[in-house]
Design an enzyme around this catalytic site. Sequence first.
Site, PDB file in Angstrom:
ATOM      1  N   ASP A 214       0.694  -1.154  -0.015  1.00  0.00           N
ATOM      2  CA  ASP A 214       0.020  -0.196   0.040  1.00  0.00           C
ATOM      3  C   ASP A 214       0.831   1.099  -0.001  1.00  0.00           C
ATOM      4  O   ASP A 214       2.046   1.245   0.225  1.00  0.00           O
ATOM      5  CB  ASP A 214      -0.715   0.249   1.237  1.00  0.00           C
ATOM      6  CG  ASP A 214      -0.038   0.151   2.594  1.00  0.00           C
ATOM      7  OD1 ASP A 214       0.344   1.146   2.999  1.00  0.00           O
ATOM      8  OD2 ASP A 214       0.178  -0.988   2.990  1.00  0.00           O
ATOM      9  N   ASP A 216       0.517   3.713   2.421  1.00  0.00           N
ATOM     10  CA  ASP A 216       0.597   4.333   3.581  1.00  0.00           C
ATOM     11  C   ASP A 216      -0.329   5.441   3.698  1.00  0.00           C
ATOM     12  O   ASP A 216      -1.559   5.113   3.026  1.00  0.00           O
ATOM     13  CB  ASP A 216       1.985   4.671   4.347  1.00  0.00           C
ATOM     14  CG  ASP A 216       1.936   4.927   5.597  1.00  0.00           C
ATOM     15  OD1 ASP A 216       1.583   4.088   6.524  1.00  0.00           O
ATOM     16  OD2 ASP A 216       2.256   5.913   5.931  1.00  0.00           O
TER      17      ASP A 216
END
Length: 293
Positions: A214, A216
Amino acid sequence: MKHKADIGIIGGTGVYGVEGMRVTDKVRVKTAWGYPSDEITLAEYHEGDKAITLAFLPRHGKGHFIPPTKIPAHANLAALKMLGCEAVVSFSAVGSLKEEIPPGHFVLPSQVIDRTRHRRDTYFDEGIVVHVSFGDPMDNTLATILAGAIRQLSLPLAENETLICMEGPQFSTRAESKLYKSWGAGIINMSVLPEAKLARELELPYQMICMATDYDSWREHDHAVTADEIMAVVKKNSDNAQKVLKAALPHLAAKKGSLNSLIGSVKFGIITAPEKRPASLRKKYNTVLPGYF
């Protein structure tokens, strides 16, 4: 304890072993710091005259029931050392702090920044003072072998990144994520510390293989990271992680017996005078660093 393994493998989310390896034993190791996260699976790899035994340990326990702050890292590393491991390779899902490290990328960090708050991060805080070098927390030999395996599989790779270790279990605020990005860090997780510090204190060369899941929370026009988003990427990443480890095995086997350049380093960091070292602590530390105390 009788030598049983050559390389310790600490599995992160979704990484618990390598298909096709012959499991020889499953052991529950009692250490002076308690029991590790779960039982350790010993598995053999053979190819021609090359052979190596791996000790697989799930960091969060099988089924992922131990949160980051509660991981028994002291027992985990002590157990691997007691089994005879000469080096440790660990796996972890990470958030990316850079556009050029999208989900699915592998990352081999070379530096770490400690943003944890509630974790005991040394073995030596009980009455014997020891200082060890930690300027380069990751091991260059392991990194080179693993980078070669990743490239062999034509998987995307970023190297020499800085890894932020946050406390968790919550993910970053947007302000925190932007701060870490401004520091030049490339990735973030909740797992590398105190693991890497404790490995160094036990003279175990250590390298973490990170898998981005991802971005973040630093992207202005994107939603903040969520657990379900991460888990959707973990399955694909864990399959690739097993392939990477399998590709690295011949090279790790070829280096067997010569991977550890840290032997003896802790001995010279013991500051406490011999007459001031409690007998109980000498006995405790000699289970993992025999003859040093």
